[in-house]
Design an enzyme around this catalytic site. Sequence first.
Site, PDB file in Angstrom:
ATOM      1  N   ASP A 122      -4.592 -12.661   3.814  1.00  0.00           N
ATOM      2  CA  ASP A 122      -5.722 -12.137   4.503  1.00  0.00           C
ATOM      3  C   ASP A 122      -6.900 -12.462   3.622  1.00  0.00           C
ATOM      4  O   ASP A 122      -8.031 -11.982   3.910  1.00  0.00           O
ATOM      5  CB  ASP A 122      -5.747 -10.715   4.840  1.00  0.00           C
ATOM      6  CG  ASP A 122      -4.862 -10.071   3.724  1.00  0.00           C
ATOM      7  OD1 ASP A 122      -4.693 -10.306   2.785  1.00  0.00           O
ATOM      8  OD2 ASP A 122      -4.539  -8.672   3.954  1.00  0.00           O
ATOM      9  N   ASP A 140      -3.242 -10.297  -2.255  1.00  0.00           N
ATOM     10  CA  ASP A 140      -3.513  -9.808  -0.771  1.00  0.00           C
ATOM     11  C   ASP A 140      -5.155  -9.491  -0.962  1.00  0.00           C
ATOM     12  O   ASP A 140      -5.756  -8.980  -1.968  1.00  0.00           O
ATOM     13  CB  ASP A 140      -2.665  -8.599  -0.564  1.00  0.00           C
ATOM     14  CG  ASP A 140      -2.863  -8.051   0.753  1.00  0.00           C
ATOM     15  OD1 ASP A 140      -2.234  -8.357   1.796  1.00  0.00           O
ATOM     16  OD2 ASP A 140      -4.169  -7.410   1.042  1.00  0.00           O
ATOM     17  N   HIS A 186       0.840  -1.150  -0.093  1.00  0.00           N
ATOM     18  CA  HIS A 186       0.209  -0.002  -0.034  1.00  0.00           C
ATOM     19  C   HIS A 186       0.869   1.247   0.090  1.00  0.00           C
ATOM     20  O   HIS A 186       0.328   2.332  -0.270  1.00  0.00           O
ATOM     21  CB  HIS A 186      -1.057   0.120   1.104  1.00  0.00           C
ATOM     22  CG  HIS A 186      -2.121  -1.108   1.205  1.00  0.00           C
ATOM     23  ND1 HIS A 186      -2.685  -1.403   0.190  1.00  0.00           N
ATOM     24  CD2 HIS A 186      -2.403  -1.904   2.221  1.00  0.00           C
ATOM     25  CE1 HIS A 186      -3.478  -2.181   0.434  1.00  0.00           C
ATOM     26  NE2 HIS A 186      -3.179  -2.606   1.670  1.00  0.00           N
ATOM     27  N   HIS A 212      -6.638  -7.105  -0.131  1.00  0.00           N
ATOM     28  CA  HIS A 212      -6.887  -5.333  -0.641  1.00  0.00           C
ATOM     29  C   HIS A 212      -5.862  -5.290  -1.830  1.00  0.00           C
ATOM     30  O   HIS A 212      -4.737  -5.719  -1.845  1.00  0.00           O
ATOM     31  CB  HIS A 212      -6.185  -4.684   0.902  1.00  0.00           C
ATOM     32  CG  HIS A 212      -6.848  -5.099   2.173  1.00  0.00           C
ATOM     33  ND1 HIS A 212      -6.017  -5.655   2.970  1.00  0.00           N
ATOM     34  CD2 HIS A 212      -8.107  -4.970   2.467  1.00  0.00           C
ATOM     35  CE1 HIS A 212      -7.081  -5.844   4.251  1.00  0.00           C
ATOM     36  NE2 HIS A 212      -8.236  -5.286   3.664  1.00  0.00           N
TER      37      HIS A 212
END
Length: 382
Positions: free
Chosen positions: A279, A187, A151, A189
């Site tokens: 995740d 991931d 990120h 996200h």
Amino acid sequence: MAPSATAGITERVDVFWHEGMLNHDAGKGVFDTGVDPGFLEVLEQHPENAERVKNMVSILKRGPISPYISWHLGRPAQVPELLSFHTQEYINELVEADRVGGKKICDGTFLNPGSWDAALLAAGTTLSAMKHILDGHGKLAYALVRPPGHHAQPTQADGYCFLNNAGLAVQLAMDSGCRKVVVIDIDVHYGNGTAEGFYRTDKVLTISLHMNHGSWGPSHPQNGSVDELGEGDGFGYNLNIPLPNGTGDDGYECAMNELVVPAVNKFLPDMIVLVVGLDSSSLDPNGRLCLTRVGYRNIGHIARSLADVHSIGRLLIVQEGGYQITYSALCLHAVLEGVLSLPEPLLLEDVVSYPEDKALAVKVVESIKKYHTEKVPFLKDA
């Protein structure tokens, strides 16, 4: 594992790790807020805590995959190395935050005493793993790092991330003579930081399979939607695959085979980076995409197969999220089983998982595929 079970091992995964990365402590509060509301007796550790990575290290050292692992000591990145991806102004901001004893950088992202040194170790350890491959010392390398990085954008932190470990490694590969690099980010996200770093180049194809979560504020303005395709020369080289909750193993296999594999085959990279967030699992508190170890194993195998075809087997794996302390370690074990193309699982799935919604996932994949073939120039005749 009995000695006979290890006979005939012909390849290993080179794992790069440094225990100094455990010194990053994001604190306690309500989930990832760092806030004590004053009426709860028990405050949680921040989801991105040292225990999650301790279990990953432990399962690779003591689990049945241990004979296939070769350990290498990571090292801190030097500040000049960071400037291949990040701006000097942003690095100055992090250095100053460390100098004054830490600060909240953005929502959920806390730079505390010890955090900057850990971030430098994560970046340098990932660079060492990539250099190991580039120098011909091995083909399968895994950077077991925290804090995570995907990120972190060139100019700002986001989502528990300070430095973009994978982005730095990709830039090193490009600077070392690789023509084209593909990043496959699984991931839960959107890997917005990595995408932002290469958003305007056609030399790096960034592919992100993620939960359809949209933007979560100023630090994460990107939506991760299918229409965020890149800009300028990079138009069409950022492929987002937002998946519905409950996608599961079969839905991911569909997305990989229908969207990721054809794009990589068309792009023809000479280096592949697999960005592994655990995740996306069925038990993770940060997502609802319902992958099990079976699905992670399959993704690892597909990534390895693509590496065998395009990058003479060279594959860098970079650790990102994964916040269910036990199951994340088990899923990592499965990813590396797949990367090693082991004929049978070394650990069997024994955790009850949430139901999948394959039918919806397939519809979404078909819709994204239609959009890509209409809008992305290099995929129009795929």
